[in-house]
Scaffold this motif. Structure first.
Motif, PDB file in Angstrom:
ATOM      1  N   UNK A 200     -25.874  15.164  -4.330  1.00  0.00           N
ATOM      2  CA  UNK A 200     -24.527  14.619  -4.055  1.00  0.00           C
ATOM      3  C   UNK A 200     -24.306  13.329  -4.843  1.00  0.00           C
ATOM      4  N   UNK A 201     -25.291  12.434  -4.854  1.00  0.00           N
ATOM      5  CA  UNK A 201     -25.157  11.168  -5.581  1.00  0.00           C
ATOM      6  C   UNK A 201     -24.965  11.407  -7.078  1.00  0.00           C
ATOM      7  N   UNK A 202     -25.746  12.307  -7.650  1.00  0.00           N
ATOM      8  CA  UNK A 202     -25.623  12.604  -9.079  1.00  0.00           C
ATOM      9  C   UNK A 202     -24.264  13.215  -9.402  1.00  0.00           C
ATOM     10  N   UNK A 203     -23.810  14.134  -8.556  1.00  0.00           N
ATOM     11  CA  UNK A 203     -22.491  14.740  -8.765  1.00  0.00           C
ATOM     12  C   UNK A 203     -21.383  13.696  -8.665  1.00  0.00           C
ATOM     13  N   UNK A 204     -21.517  12.754  -7.733  1.00  0.00           N
ATOM     14  CA  UNK A 204     -20.517  11.693  -7.604  1.00  0.00           C
ATOM     15  C   UNK A 204     -20.475  10.804  -8.844  1.00  0.00           C
ATOM     16  N   UNK A 205     -21.585  10.722  -9.567  1.00  0.00           N
ATOM     17  CA  UNK A 205     -21.630   9.978 -10.829  1.00  0.00           C
ATOM     18  C   UNK A 205     -21.065  10.795 -11.996  1.00  0.00           C
ATOM     19  N   UNK A 206     -20.720  12.053 -11.725  1.00  0.00           N
ATOM     20  CA  UNK A 206     -20.109  12.895 -12.744  1.00  0.00           C
ATOM     21  C   UNK A 206     -21.049  13.854 -13.457  1.00  0.00           C
ATOM     22  N   UNK A 207     -22.299  13.945 -12.984  1.00  0.00           N
ATOM     23  CA  UNK A 207     -23.252  14.852 -13.623  1.00  0.00           C
ATOM     24  C   UNK A 207     -23.150  16.253 -13.046  1.00  0.00           C
ATOM     25  N   UNK A 208     -23.521  17.223 -13.869  1.00  0.00           N
ATOM     26  CA  UNK A 208     -23.608  18.607 -13.419  1.00  0.00           C
ATOM     27  C   UNK A 208     -24.997  18.792 -12.829  1.00  0.00           C
ATOM     28  N   UNK A 209     -25.046  19.270 -11.586  1.00  0.00           N
ATOM     29  CA  UNK A 209     -26.309  19.442 -10.874  1.00  0.00           C
ATOM     30  C   UNK A 209     -26.303  20.825 -10.224  1.00  0.00           C
ATOM     31  N   UNK A 210     -27.421  21.532 -10.386  1.00  0.00           N
ATOM     32  CA  UNK A 210     -27.521  22.907  -9.908  1.00  0.00           C
ATOM     33  C   UNK A 210     -28.788  23.109  -9.100  1.00  0.00           C
ATOM     34  N   UNK A 211     -28.731  24.035  -8.159  1.00  0.00           N
ATOM     35  CA  UNK A 211     -29.916  24.512  -7.458  1.00  0.00           C
ATOM     36  C   UNK A 211     -30.151  25.924  -7.953  1.00  0.00           C
ATOM     37  N   UNK A 212     -31.337  26.164  -8.486  1.00  0.00           N
ATOM     38  CA  UNK A 212     -31.675  27.452  -9.088  1.00  0.00           C
ATOM     39  C   UNK A 212     -32.781  28.117  -8.285  1.00  0.00           C
ATOM     40  N   UNK A 213     -32.500  29.297  -7.729  1.00  0.00           N
ATOM     41  CA  UNK A 213     -33.530  30.038  -6.993  1.00  0.00           C
ATOM     42  C   UNK A 213     -33.634  31.489  -7.454  1.00  0.00           C
ATOM     43  N   UNK A 214     -33.016  31.777  -8.603  1.00  0.00           N
ATOM     44  CA  UNK A 214     -33.002  33.150  -9.099  1.00  0.00           C
ATOM     45  C   UNK A 214     -32.892  33.136 -10.620  1.00  0.00           C
TER      46      UNK A 214
END
Length: 95
Positions: A65-79
């Protein structure tokens, strides 16, 4: 399929996009995503790699959430099948 198998595939596919997939370990901050993806033309994204069906821990959710609020693209990858989509969103298709 294990988390490390997904992570290896992410590294391989990132290299195929002429990028770098750096393992990130923060000595002072917990919960930071596992990988930083650096792609041509200054594209950057963060990826938290999980085993199939696994979810981020609460501290990881907070950091995402903090990284996204700074404008970065952040993903969770499980597949493995989501890797191309993630790289495309970061900017891997803009070559």
């Amino acid at each position: 399929m294990l988390e490390k198998d997904i992570e290896r595939k992410l590294v391989k596919e990132t290299k195929a996009c002429q990028g770098m997939c750096l393992k990130f370990i923060s000595p002072s901050l917990t919960g930071i995503p596992d990988r930083i993806i650096l792609l041509p033309e200054g594209k950057i994204g963060f990826v938290e790699v999980k085993g199939p069906g696994k979810r981020p821990r609460p501290i990881q959710i907070k950091r995402i959430k903090e990284l996204r609020e700074l404008g970065f693209k952040v993903f969770v990858l499980d597949n493995k099948s989501d890797i191309k989509k993630i790289l495309d969103e970061i900017g891997g298709d803009a070559q």
